[in-house]
Motif scaffolding. Structure first.
Motif, PDB file in Angstrom:
ATOM      1  N   LEU A  46       0.818  -1.213   0.000  1.00  0.00           N
ATOM      2  CA  LEU A  46       0.000   0.000   0.000  1.00  0.00           C
ATOM      3  C   LEU A  46       0.852   1.262   0.000  1.00  0.00           C
ATOM      4  N   LEU A  47       1.974   1.236   0.696  1.00  0.00           N
ATOM      5  CA  LEU A  47       2.802   2.431   0.822  1.00  0.00           C
ATOM      6  C   LEU A  47       3.620   2.733  -0.433  1.00  0.00           C
ATOM      7  N   TYR A  50       1.744   5.649  -1.867  1.00  0.00           N
ATOM      8  CA  TYR A  50       1.114   6.481  -0.838  1.00  0.00           C
ATOM      9  C   TYR A  50       1.296   7.959  -1.143  1.00  0.00           C
ATOM     10  N   ARG A  51       0.254   8.750  -0.867  1.00  0.00           N
ATOM     11  CA  ARG A  51       0.281  10.177  -1.123  1.00  0.00           C
ATOM     12  C   ARG A  51       0.315  10.961   0.180  1.00  0.00           C
ATOM     13  N   PRO A  54      -4.580  11.871   2.036  1.00  0.00           N
ATOM     14  CA  PRO A  54      -5.291  10.669   1.559  1.00  0.00           C
ATOM     15  C   PRO A  54      -6.591  10.957   0.828  1.00  0.00           C
ATOM     16  N   ASP A  95      -8.685   6.928   4.797  1.00  0.00           N
ATOM     17  CA  ASP A  95      -7.499   7.076   3.970  1.00  0.00           C
ATOM     18  C   ASP A  95      -7.685   6.219   2.719  1.00  0.00           C
ATOM     19  N   ASP A  97      -5.792   5.631   0.371  1.00  0.00           N
ATOM     20  CA  ASP A  97      -4.594   4.893  -0.042  1.00  0.00           C
ATOM     21  C   ASP A  97      -4.363   3.644   0.797  1.00  0.00           C
ATOM     22  N   LEU A  98      -5.182   3.438   1.814  1.00  0.00           N
ATOM     23  CA  LEU A  98      -5.013   2.284   2.700  1.00  0.00           C
ATOM     24  C   LEU A  98      -6.232   1.374   2.608  1.00  0.00           C
ATOM     25  N   ILE A 118       2.110   6.832   8.195  1.00  0.00           N
ATOM     26  CA  ILE A 118       0.923   7.239   7.444  1.00  0.00           C
ATOM     27  C   ILE A 118       0.611   8.710   7.690  1.00  0.00           C
ATOM     28  N   TRP A 119      -0.306   9.222   6.895  1.00  0.00           N
ATOM     29  CA  TRP A 119      -0.754  10.609   7.070  1.00  0.00           C
ATOM     30  C   TRP A 119      -1.590  10.723   8.338  1.00  0.00           C
TER      31      TRP A 119
END
Length: 271
Positions: A46-47, A50-51, A54, A95, A97-98, A118-119
Motif C-alpha cells: 500500500l505504501l 502512498y500520497r 489521503p 485514507d 490509499d489504505l 501514514i498521514w
C-alpha cells in the motif's frame, strides 16, 4: 475386448489428469489468496503509491471526527490563567490509499500501523500556553475499507480566562488544524461533550460541566480561507476543602456581594 480395455485405460488416464489439474488450481488459488497476507506485506504494497494527503483528487476534503477523553485535570492556576490537563484524542478518518480486499489478503481485515508511516491530521491546541506534550503515540488501527483510528495521549496547557472572585471557573480547549483549511480538512465532533468516563479526580477541582462547539473562522493571515476548530468548554468547581482554606486569603466567592455585606456588617458593629 481389447477396444474396451483401451477405452477404459484412456478414461482412467483422463480422470487422473483432471484430478491433477483441479488439485493444482486449488493449491494455486490458496497461495494466490494468501500471498502478502501478513500485515507487513499488505502495508508494504500500500505504501508504494502512498500520497501526502489521503484523497483521490486534490480538491477532495478529508473528513476527520474528533472526540476528547479527559483523563486528569492536572492544575488550574487562577493567577497565571493556565489550565493543565491530560487527555486522549480519539480521531478517525478515511485514507483512500489504505484500502485492500481481505478476500485476496488472507482474510486480513485490519492492521496496526506505526503512526509515523501514514498521514495524520495536524490537530493541535490553538489556545495553548506552552507546548503540548505527546505522552503516548500508539499505533493507528487501519481497517480494510481505509478507516483509520488513532488515539494519542497529550498533556495540554491552555490559556483560561479565570475570575479571581469565583469558586467556579470556565475554561476552553480549542482544537483545530494548524495548516489545513476547511476545504482540505473538515472537523466534526462525535459526542457533544468531553468523555469523562476515565477522569481521575483532582484534589482541588471538580469538573461540573463540559460541552463542545464547532466554529468556522476566517483569519486575517489567510483571506478567502475558512478554518474549522472544535472548542471544548469546561466548568470547574473548587472543592470545599480547598475553598475553605483559600477563602480568607484569596477572597474566592460565588457571590461577590456577600463579601461586601460582611465587610459592611463588621464596619457597622465597630462604629
Amino acid at each position: 475386448m481389447y477396444g474396451e480395455q483401451y477405452v477404459r485405460a484412456v478414461d482412467t488416464k483422463d480422470l487422473k489428469m483432471w484430478k491433477l489439474i483441479v488439485t493444482f488450481l486449488v493449491v494455486a488459488a490458496f497461495f494466490h489468496g494468501n500471498s502478502g497476507a501478513s500485515e507487513d506485506h499488505i502495508l508494504r504494497d500500500l505504501l508504494q503509491t502512498y500520497r501526502t494527503r489521503p484523497v483521490k483528487n486534490n480538491s477532495d476534503t478529508v473528513q476527520v471526527t474528533v472526540d476528547v477523553v479527559l483523563l486528569h485535570v492536572n492544575s488550574l492556576d487562577v493567577n497565571s490563567q493556565v489550565l493543565s490537563v491530560n487527555a486522549y484524542h480519539r480521531m478517525s478518518w478515511r485514507d483512500r490509499d489504505l484500502v485492500w480486499d481481505p478476500q485476496f489478503r488472507g482474510g486480513v481485515r485490519r492492521m496496526h500501523v506505526m503512526s509515523s508511516l501514514i498521514w495524520l491530521p495536524d490537530i493541535v491546541l490553538l489556545n495553548l500556553r506552552g507546548a503540548s506534550k505527546l505522552l503516548l503515540d500508539p499505533r493507528a488501527v487501519v481497517s480494510h475499507d481505509g478507516t483509520v483510528v488513532w488515539i494519542p495521549v497529550y498533556q495540554h496547557s491552555a490559556h483560561c480566562n479565570t475570575d479571581l472572585g469565583r469558586y467556579s471557573q470556565e475554561c476552553n480547549l480549542k482544537f483545530g488544524s494548524w495548516s489545513y483549511n476547511q476545504k482540505e480538512i473538515n472537523l466534526a465532533y462525535g459526542a457533544q461533550k468531553m468523555d469523562l468516563s476515565n477522569l481521575e479526580p483532582n484534589r482541588d477541582w471538580a469538573v461540573q460541566y463540559t460541552a463542545v462547539k464547532r466554529n468556522a473562522i476566517s483569519y486575517s493571515c489567510c483571506p478567502g480561507e475558512i478554518f474549522v476548530d472544535l472548542t471544548y468548554s469546561l466548568t470547574l468547581r473548587m472543592k470545599k476543602n480547598t475553598s475553605s482554606a483559600l477563602t480568607a486569603s484569596s477572597g474566592f466567592t460565588d457571590r461577590p456581594f456577600v463579601v461586601i455585606f460582611v465587610v459592611s456588617l463588621i464596619v457597622g458593629i465597630m462604629v
